[in-house]
Enzyme design. Structure first.
Site, PDB file in Angstrom:
ATOM      1  N   GLU A  49      12.688  -9.563   1.265  1.00 43.93           N
ATOM      2  CA  GLU A  49      11.893  -8.438   1.768  1.00 43.93           C
ATOM      3  C   GLU A  49      12.704  -7.158   1.563  1.00 43.93           C
ATOM      4  O   GLU A  49      13.884  -7.108   1.896  1.00 43.93           O
ATOM      5  CB  GLU A  49      11.611  -8.656   3.255  1.00 43.93           C
ATOM      6  CG  GLU A  49      10.915  -7.524   3.952  1.00 43.93           C
ATOM      7  CD  GLU A  49      10.818  -7.739   5.463  1.00 43.93           C
ATOM      8  OE1 GLU A  49      10.057  -6.998   6.098  1.00 43.93           O
ATOM      9  OE2 GLU A  49      11.510  -8.633   6.016  1.00 43.93           O
ATOM     10  N   ARG A  79       5.132  11.634  -2.084  1.00 37.84           N
ATOM     11  CA  ARG A  79       4.835  11.630  -0.653  1.00 37.84           C
ATOM     12  C   ARG A  79       6.109  11.476   0.163  1.00 37.84           C
ATOM     13  O   ARG A  79       6.976  10.678  -0.171  1.00 37.84           O
ATOM     14  CB  ARG A  79       3.846  10.520  -0.295  1.00 37.84           C
ATOM     15  CG  ARG A  79       4.423   9.111  -0.354  1.00 37.84           C
ATOM     16  CD  ARG A  79       3.420   8.032   0.027  1.00 37.84           C
ATOM     17  NE  ARG A  79       3.414   7.742   1.445  1.00 37.84           N
ATOM     18  CZ  ARG A  79       3.799   6.599   1.981  1.00 37.84           C
ATOM     19  NH1 ARG A  79       4.231   5.622   1.210  1.00 37.84           N
ATOM     20  NH2 ARG A  79       3.755   6.413   3.273  1.00 37.84           N
ATOM     21  N   ARG A  87       7.219   0.273  13.748  1.00 35.10           N
ATOM     22  CA  ARG A  87       7.756  -0.226  12.479  1.00 35.10           C
ATOM     23  C   ARG A  87       8.916  -1.198  12.669  1.00 35.10           C
ATOM     24  O   ARG A  87       9.390  -1.806  11.719  1.00 35.10           O
ATOM     25  CB  ARG A  87       8.219   0.931  11.596  1.00 35.10           C
ATOM     26  CG  ARG A  87       7.089   1.829  11.163  1.00 35.10           C
ATOM     27  CD  ARG A  87       7.573   2.854  10.162  1.00 35.10           C
ATOM     28  NE  ARG A  87       6.625   3.933   9.992  1.00 35.10           N
ATOM     29  CZ  ARG A  87       5.583   3.903   9.165  1.00 35.10           C
ATOM     30  NH1 ARG A  87       5.367   2.844   8.406  1.00 35.10           N
ATOM     31  NH2 ARG A  87       4.772   4.935   9.074  1.00 35.10           N
ATOM     32  N   ARG A 146      13.020   4.158  12.472  1.00 35.12           N
ATOM     33  CA  ARG A 146      11.767   4.914  12.459  1.00 35.12           C
ATOM     34  C   ARG A 146      10.963   4.633  13.726  1.00 35.12           C
ATOM     35  O   ARG A 146      11.499   4.166  14.720  1.00 35.12           O
ATOM     36  CB  ARG A 146      10.993   4.570  11.182  1.00 35.12           C
ATOM     37  CG  ARG A 146      11.782   4.989   9.932  1.00 35.12           C
ATOM     38  CD  ARG A 146      11.038   4.827   8.670  1.00 35.12           C
ATOM     39  NE  ARG A 146       9.828   5.634   8.674  1.00 35.12           N
ATOM     40  CZ  ARG A 146       8.832   5.461   7.825  1.00 35.12           C
ATOM     41  NH1 ARG A 146       8.900   4.506   6.922  1.00 35.12           N
ATOM     42  NH2 ARG A 146       7.766   6.232   7.875  1.00 35.12           N
ATOM     43  N   ASN A 203       7.975  -5.707  -1.163  1.00 40.89           N
ATOM     44  CA  ASN A 203       7.946  -4.562  -0.268  1.00 40.89           C
ATOM     45  C   ASN A 203       6.507  -4.476   0.222  1.00 40.89           C
ATOM     46  O   ASN A 203       5.661  -3.875  -0.432  1.00 40.89           O
ATOM     47  CB  ASN A 203       8.365  -3.275  -0.977  1.00 40.89           C
ATOM     48  CG  ASN A 203       8.397  -2.089  -0.027  1.00 40.89           C
ATOM     49  OD1 ASN A 203       7.821  -2.128   1.055  1.00 40.89           O
ATOM     50  ND2 ASN A 203       9.052  -1.026  -0.439  1.00 40.89           N
ATOM     51  N   ASP A 252       1.877 -15.741   6.443  1.00 43.27           N
ATOM     52  CA  ASP A 252       1.461 -17.109   6.132  1.00 43.27           C
ATOM     53  C   ASP A 252       1.565 -17.424   4.646  1.00 43.27           C
ATOM     54  O   ASP A 252       1.940 -18.538   4.265  1.00 43.27           O
ATOM     55  CB  ASP A 252       0.040 -17.358   6.629  1.00 43.27           C
ATOM     56  CG  ASP A 252      -0.062 -17.447   8.142  1.00 43.27           C
ATOM     57  OD1 ASP A 252       0.981 -17.518   8.831  1.00 43.27           O
ATOM     58  OD2 ASP A 252      -1.215 -17.422   8.647  1.00 43.27           O
ATOM     59  N   ALA A 279       3.301  -0.949   4.734  1.00 42.94           N
ATOM     60  CA  ALA A 279       2.716  -0.951   6.081  1.00 42.94           C
ATOM     61  C   ALA A 279       2.256  -2.343   6.524  1.00 42.94           C
ATOM     62  O   ALA A 279       2.220  -2.627   7.729  1.00 42.94           O
ATOM     63  CB  ALA A 279       1.548   0.031   6.156  1.00 42.94           C
ATOM     64  N   TYR A 322      11.090   8.604   1.757  1.00 38.74           N
ATOM     65  CA  TYR A 322      11.039   7.635   0.668  1.00 38.74           C
ATOM     66  C   TYR A 322      11.763   8.077  -0.596  1.00 38.74           C
ATOM     67  O   TYR A 322      11.847   7.320  -1.564  1.00 38.74           O
ATOM     68  CB  TYR A 322       9.578   7.316   0.325  1.00 38.74           C
ATOM     69  CG  TYR A 322       8.829   6.735   1.501  1.00 38.74           C
ATOM     70  CD1 TYR A 322       9.119   5.462   1.969  1.00 38.74           C
ATOM     71  CD2 TYR A 322       7.852   7.469   2.157  1.00 38.74           C
ATOM     72  CE1 TYR A 322       8.456   4.929   3.053  1.00 38.74           C
ATOM     73  CE2 TYR A 322       7.178   6.941   3.249  1.00 38.74           C
ATOM     74  CZ  TYR A 322       7.487   5.684   3.690  1.00 38.74           C
ATOM     75  OH  TYR A 322       6.829   5.157   4.771  1.00 38.74           O
ATOM     76  N   PRO A 365       0.799  -1.227   0.000  1.00 42.37           N
ATOM     77  CA  PRO A 365       0.000   0.000   0.000  1.00 42.37           C
ATOM     78  C   PRO A 365       0.833   1.278   0.000  1.00 42.37           C
ATOM     79  O   PRO A 365       1.885   1.364   0.622  1.00 42.37           O
ATOM     80  CB  PRO A 365      -0.820  -0.114   1.286  1.00 42.37           C
ATOM     81  CG  PRO A 365      -0.064  -1.046   2.160  1.00 42.37           C
ATOM     82  CD  PRO A 365       0.604  -2.011   1.225  1.00 42.37           C
ATOM     83  N   ASN A 366       0.301   2.243  -0.732  1.00 40.67           N
ATOM     84  CA  ASN A 366       0.816   3.604  -0.834  1.00 40.67           C
ATOM     85  C   ASN A 366       2.104   3.733  -1.631  1.00 40.67           C
ATOM     86  O   ASN A 366       2.561   4.848  -1.866  1.00 40.67           O
ATOM     87  CB  ASN A 366       0.981   4.249   0.548  1.00 40.67           C
ATOM     88  CG  ASN A 366      -0.338   4.352   1.268  1.00 40.67           C
ATOM     89  OD1 ASN A 366      -1.323   4.817   0.692  1.00 40.67           O
ATOM     90  ND2 ASN A 366      -0.383   3.906   2.509  1.00 40.67           N
ATOM     91  N   HIS A 394      12.629  -2.756   1.925  1.00 43.00           N
ATOM     92  CA  HIS A 394      12.026  -1.503   2.402  1.00 43.00           C
ATOM     93  C   HIS A 394      12.917  -0.353   1.971  1.00 43.00           C
ATOM     94  O   HIS A 394      14.143  -0.426   2.107  1.00 43.00           O
ATOM     95  CB  HIS A 394      11.882  -1.501   3.923  1.00 43.00           C
ATOM     96  CG  HIS A 394      11.001  -2.596   4.403  1.00 43.00           C
ATOM     97  ND1 HIS A 394       9.631  -2.550   4.285  1.00 43.00           N
ATOM     98  CD2 HIS A 394      11.298  -3.788   4.969  1.00 43.00           C
ATOM     99  CE1 HIS A 394       9.120  -3.668   4.767  1.00 43.00           C
ATOM    100  NE2 HIS A 394      10.104  -4.441   5.173  1.00 43.00           N
ATOM    101  N   LEU A 395      12.316   0.692   1.456  1.00 45.72           N
ATOM    102  CA  LEU A 395      13.068   1.871   1.036  1.00 45.72           C
ATOM    103  C   LEU A 395      13.735   2.553   2.218  1.00 45.72           C
ATOM    104  O   LEU A 395      14.889   2.962   2.145  1.00 45.72           O
ATOM    105  CB  LEU A 395      12.143   2.853   0.319  1.00 45.72           C
ATOM    106  CG  LEU A 395      11.557   2.341  -0.999  1.00 45.72           C
ATOM    107  CD1 LEU A 395      10.392   3.216  -1.432  1.00 45.72           C
ATOM    108  CD2 LEU A 395      12.624   2.299  -2.067  1.00 45.72           C
ATOM    109  N   SER A 396      12.999   2.676   3.304  1.00 40.64           N
ATOM    110  CA  SER A 396      13.537   3.327   4.504  1.00 40.64           C
ATOM    111  C   SER A 396      14.074   2.269   5.467  1.00 40.64           C
ATOM    112  O   SER A 396      13.760   1.082   5.336  1.00 40.64           O
ATOM    113  CB  SER A 396      12.452   4.157   5.192  1.00 40.64           C
ATOM    114  OG  SER A 396      11.454   3.317   5.742  1.00 40.64           O
TER     115      SER A 396
END
Length: 146
Positions: free
Chosen positions: A99, A19, A112, A108, A75, A88, A78, A24, A11-12, A101-103
């Site tokens: 996995e 944003r 998170r 953070r 990725n 699962d 959230a 990001y 999401p997002n 993640h940009l950040s």
């Protein structure tokens, strides 16, 4: 025959470039996809690159990747911190999963710091911005059986 990988985005992430640039960056998802396509070409990987804001759809995409792909980069955004269903689904598929993640999720907010994905992923890359996707593709190249 070329190996196939899926890169799934949660999401997002469709809002990247518009944003919270301080967190990001200013690169959009389409630019990340183009860079990933270039990197996949180096390894002769066929690429499926998708984004959804829906948890259920992301679970379905993970299951489909497990049936049709040789590796997965995800990725979960959230959903990383909330989704047992995504945990699962990854656990149920038999392909290497990285996995991304940009950040740096550990630098953070406290909420998170917990990832439901990390325990079932082959590896995790975070905090390196879009370069994390490129590194994940390279990592899959070492994890996918010949």
């Amino acid at each position: 025959m070329a190996k196939k990988i899926a890169i799934l985005n949660g999401p997002n992430l469709n809002l990247l470039g518009n944003r919270e640039g301080d967190i990001y960056g200013n690169i959009g998802l389409a630019e990340i996809e183009a860079a990933c396509a270039d990197e996949c070409a180096r390894f002769d990987f066929e690429l499926e690159f998708l984004q959804t804001n829906s948890e259920g759809e992301l679970v379905t995409l993970i299951q489909q990747a497990g049936a049709a792909c040789d590796g997965l980069v995800i990725n979960p955004a959230a959903y990383t911190h909330t989704s047992v269903a995504i945990h699962d689904a990854i656990r149920a598929i038999a392909i290497p999963t990285i996995e991304v993640h940009l950040s740096n999720i550990y630098a953070r907010e406290e909420f998170r710091h917990k990832s439901f994905v990390s325990p079932v992923a082959t590896g995790t890359i975070c905090g390196l911005g879009p370069t994390g996707y490129i590194l994940a593709i390279g990592a899959l190249a070492t994890q996918i059986p010949e």
